[in-house]
Design a protein around this motif. Structure first.
Motif, mmCIF file in Angstrom:
data_model
loop_
_atom_site.group_PDB
_atom_site.id
_atom_site.type_symbol
_atom_site.label_atom_id
_atom_site.label_comp_id
_atom_site.label_asym_id
_atom_site.label_seq_id
_atom_site.Cartn_x
_atom_site.Cartn_y
_atom_site.Cartn_z
ATOM 1 N N ASP A 3 0.829 -1.206 0.000
ATOM 2 C CA ASP A 3 0.000 0.000 0.000
ATOM 3 C C ASP A 3 0.865 1.258 0.000
ATOM 4 O O ASP A 3 0.600 2.218 -0.731
ATOM 5 N N SER A 4 1.901 1.255 0.817
ATOM 6 C CA SER A 4 2.780 2.421 0.903
ATOM 7 C C SER A 4 3.503 2.671 -0.417
ATOM 8 O O SER A 4 3.623 3.816 -0.867
ATOM 9 N N LEU A 5 3.988 1.602 -1.046
ATOM 10 C CA LEU A 5 4.673 1.747 -2.322
ATOM 11 C C LEU A 5 3.732 2.268 -3.402
ATOM 12 O O LEU A 5 4.125 3.095 -4.241
ATOM 13 N N LYS A 6 2.492 1.793 -3.414
ATOM 14 C CA LYS A 6 1.534 2.252 -4.408
ATOM 15 C C LYS A 6 1.240 3.737 -4.249
ATOM 16 O O LYS A 6 1.202 4.489 -5.238
ATOM 17 N N VAL A 7 1.037 4.178 -3.018
ATOM 18 C CA VAL A 7 0.753 5.596 -2.769
ATOM 19 C C VAL A 7 1.962 6.452 -3.153
ATOM 20 O O VAL A 7 1.830 7.495 -3.810
ATOM 21 N N PHE A 8 3.155 6.006 -2.751
ATOM 22 C CA PHE A 8 4.371 6.767 -3.048
ATOM 23 C C PHE A 8 4.597 6.871 -4.554
ATOM 24 O O PHE A 8 4.884 7.953 -5.076
ATOM 25 N N ALA A 9 4.460 5.756 -5.271
ATOM 26 C CA ALA A 9 4.703 5.760 -6.714
ATOM 27 C C ALA A 9 3.682 6.625 -7.445
ATOM 28 O O ALA A 9 4.028 7.356 -8.386
ATOM 29 N N ALA A 10 2.409 6.551 -7.045
ATOM 30 C CA ALA A 10 1.375 7.366 -7.682
ATOM 31 C C ALA A 10 1.648 8.854 -7.469
ATOM 32 O O ALA A 10 1.534 9.660 -8.402
ATOM 33 N N LEU A 11 2.013 9.226 -6.235
ATOM 34 C CA LEU A 11 2.315 10.632 -5.949
ATOM 35 C C LEU A 11 3.533 11.098 -6.743
ATOM 36 O O LEU A 11 3.542 12.206 -7.290
ATOM 37 N N LEU A 12 4.543 10.243 -6.837
ATOM 38 C CA LEU A 12 5.768 10.628 -7.541
ATOM 39 C C LEU A 12 5.510 10.830 -9.031
ATOM 40 O O LEU A 12 6.023 11.784 -9.631
ATOM 41 N N ILE A 13 4.699 9.978 -9.640
ATOM 42 C CA ILE A 13 4.460 10.125 -11.083
ATOM 43 C C ILE A 13 3.596 11.350 -11.363
ATOM 44 O O ILE A 13 3.761 12.028 -12.382
ATOM 45 N N ILE A 14 2.675 11.690 -10.446
ATOM 46 C CA ILE A 14 1.887 12.912 -10.603
ATOM 47 C C ILE A 14 2.798 14.142 -10.546
ATOM 48 O O ILE A 14 2.704 15.062 -11.369
ATOM 49 N N LEU A 15 3.708 14.164 -9.567
ATOM 50 C CA LEU A 15 4.639 15.285 -9.443
ATOM 51 C C LEU A 15 5.589 15.347 -10.646
ATOM 52 O O LEU A 15 5.963 16.443 -11.092
ATOM 53 N N HIS A 16 5.962 14.195 -11.167
ATOM 54 C CA HIS A 16 6.811 14.171 -12.356
ATOM 55 C C HIS A 16 6.111 14.834 -13.537
ATOM 56 O O HIS A 16 6.705 15.659 -14.242
ATOM 57 N N HIS A 17 4.852 14.502 -13.754
ATOM 58 C CA HIS A 17 4.106 15.105 -14.855
ATOM 59 C C HIS A 17 3.860 16.590 -14.613
ATOM 60 O O HIS A 17 3.875 17.393 -15.549
ATOM 61 N N LEU A 18 3.637 16.976 -13.370
ATOM 62 C CA LEU A 18 3.468 18.395 -13.057
ATOM 63 C C LEU A 18 4.745 19.186 -13.337
ATOM 64 O O LEU A 18 4.688 20.368 -13.693
ATOM 65 N N SER A 19 5.889 18.541 -13.165
ATOM 66 C CA SER A 19 7.169 19.215 -13.420
ATOM 67 C C SER A 19 7.549 19.191 -14.898
ATOM 68 O O SER A 19 8.566 19.793 -15.275
ATOM 69 N N SER A 20 6.763 18.498 -15.724
ATOM 70 C CA SER A 20 7.135 18.297 -17.119
ATOM 71 C C SER A 20 6.286 19.082 -18.110
ATOM 72 O O SER A 20 6.754 19.395 -19.211
ATOM 73 N N TYR A 21 5.024 19.380 -17.751
ATOM 74 C CA TYR A 21 4.072 19.883 -18.736
ATOM 75 C C TYR A 21 3.549 21.270 -18.381
ATOM 76 O O TYR A 21 3.111 21.520 -17.258
ATOM 77 N N GLY A 22 3.582 22.161 -19.359
ATOM 78 C CA GLY A 22 2.865 23.423 -19.259
ATOM 79 C C GLY A 22 3.627 24.567 -18.628
ATOM 80 O O GLY A 22 4.745 24.440 -18.137
ATOM 81 N N GLN A 23 2.956 25.728 -18.645
ATOM 82 C CA GLN A 23 3.532 26.958 -18.111
ATOM 83 C C GLN A 23 3.730 26.880 -16.604
ATOM 84 O O GLN A 23 4.653 27.470 -16.055
ATOM 85 N N ILE A 24 2.866 26.148 -15.928
ATOM 86 C CA ILE A 24 3.005 25.989 -14.480
ATOM 87 C C ILE A 24 4.349 25.369 -14.141
ATOM 88 O O ILE A 24 5.047 25.810 -13.215
ATOM 89 N N ALA A 25 4.732 24.338 -14.871
ATOM 90 C CA ALA A 25 6.017 23.676 -14.617
ATOM 91 C C ALA A 25 7.176 24.637 -14.855
ATOM 92 O O ALA A 25 8.143 24.668 -14.083
ATOM 93 N N GLN A 26 7.089 25.438 -15.916
ATOM 94 C CA GLN A 26 8.175 26.372 -16.226
ATOM 95 C C GLN A 26 8.334 27.423 -15.128
ATOM 96 O O GLN A 26 9.455 27.737 -14.708
ATOM 97 N N ASP A 27 7.217 27.972 -14.654
ATOM 98 C CA ASP A 27 7.297 29.010 -13.625
ATOM 99 C C ASP A 27 7.695 28.436 -12.269
ATOM 100 O O ASP A 27 8.411 29.087 -11.495
ATOM 101 N N ALA A 28 7.242 27.225 -11.965
ATOM 102 C CA ALA A 28 7.614 26.601 -10.687
ATOM 103 C C ALA A 28 9.112 26.344 -10.627
ATOM 104 O O ALA A 28 9.719 26.374 -9.546
ATOM 105 N N ARG A 29 9.726 26.113 -11.787
ATOM 106 C CA ARG A 29 11.154 25.838 -11.820
ATOM 107 C C ARG A 29 11.979 27.058 -11.412
ATOM 108 O O ARG A 29 13.132 26.918 -10.977
#
Length: 347
Positions: A3-29
């Motif tokens: 359960d812990s691994l599933k939650v961690f992996a899901a959160l990590l992939i969401i954050l990865h996509h947030l850091s990769s796509y769109g103007q939000i990712a560029q400004d957050a950087r």
């Protein structure tokens, strides 16, 4: 642990996509350049955790069929039921993503949104063959669902076809080594199971290494896992592939602690934390499916409202956290309204 691994992996992939796509990712950087770069470069390694766990859980599910008399009808039923298990929430998330992409195209001029979806493209996604046909993916996670079904089908064929587990261990070990050393290193095979079966097989071996009364099967699976680990180490002298080390480490973790539960400490805080992890684990698949649609909406809101003109990295970070929270809420409803009722769909 799972359960812990599933939650961690899901959160990590969401954050990865947030850091990769769109103007939000560029400004957050601009505010957190180190963290955002790390999420962009290494967040995708969460896929390795998903693959190893998928192999472990698939072996757990399929081994109950392994001693049955081989039947083509039985095999097809197992594979089709897996398709139906994935289908309903996946289709709902695709439709929502198409709607959000349609909205986003009014304001967002970015490559990650892609061209307008076609009927052929949508139908290909429904049958998990968009990658094989070379079509663009509608959602960032759609490719993984197609690969998961391919891998599950291959494992089902192996476990139901062979009368004993020894042959399965040998075959899947050979496939794992071939994938890790050759197929996984070429983008030509990304649409096929052979590209990913290396990490998936490690999860299968981790389960076969401990969950049977037959000590010879357990020992053979553990030896295979150890030999593959040694091969990964030796191959790293030529070129280091961190994702292979991560997959092997996760497999060893599941071998040692995959069936373990956390001790129930007599405190309301720890008990509540266990409930939160179990709750998030049940909804991790839905969160994985739906978060990309919310990334599209967040970027549309950010640009349409003119907030991006302020060049505020702090605001971009706030929106990223908002997407994580909204993905959790949306995943809860997708799970309750679609995934759970759809469990009754069986052949």
């Amino acid at each position: 642990m799972i359960d812990s691994l599933k939650v961690f992996a899901a959160l990590l992939i969401i954050l990865h996509h947030l850091s990769s796509y769109g103007q939000i990712a560029q400004d957050a950087r601009t505010v957190l350049p180190g963290l955002m770069t790390w999420l962009f470069e290494y967040g995708r390694y969460a896929v390795q955790i998903f693959l190893v766990m998928a192999g472990y859980l698939a072996a757990q599910s399929l081994t109950r069929y392994a001693n049955m008399k081989f039947s083509t009808n039985g095999l097809l039923k197992v594979i089709l039921n897996r398709y139906l298990r994935l289908f309903a929430p996946y289709t709902a998330a695709l439709i929502l993503t198409i709607a959000c992409a349609y909205i986003a195209r009014f304001w967002v001029n970015d490559e990650f949104i892609g061209e307008s979806e076609t009927l052929a493209q949508f139908l290909a996604h429904l049958f998990f063959i968009q990658g094989i046909l070379g079509l663009d993916s509608i959602s960032a996670g759609a490719w993984y669902i197609a690969i998961d079904w391919q891998l599950y089908s291959v494992l089902a064929i192996l476990l139901i076809s062979f009368p004993g587990y020894q042959a399965v261990i040998w075959v899947i070990s050979v496939l794992a080594v071939a994938s890790l050393l050759f197929f996984n290193r070429s983008g030509l095979y990304e649409a096929y199971f052979i590209y990913f079966i290396g990490a998936y097989s490690l999860g299968v071996l981790a389960y076969l290494g401990k969950c049977f009364d037959n000590q010879s099967i357990n020992r053979l699976a553990k030896i295979a896992l150890a030999v593959i680990g040694l091969i990964i180490v030796i191959s790293s002298f030529q070129q280091i592939w961190l994702r292979n080390f991560l997959a092997w480490f996760v497999a060893i973790t599941l071998l040692l602690w995959g069936d373990k539960t956390y001790p129930l400490i007599e405190s309301s805080g720890s008990s509540q934390m266990l409930k939160v992890v179990a709750w998030g684990s049940q909804r991790s698949y839905c969160a994985f499916l739906i978060h990309f649609a919310l990334i599209l909406l967040a970027n549309s809101l950010y640009i349409a409202s003119g907030l991006h003109t302020h060049e505020s990295g702090a605001l971009a970070i706030t929106l990223m956290l908002g997407v994580v929270g909204c993905s959790t809420i949306a995943a809860n409803y997708l799970y309750r309204w679609i995934e759970v009722p759809a469990l009754r769909l069986k052949v």
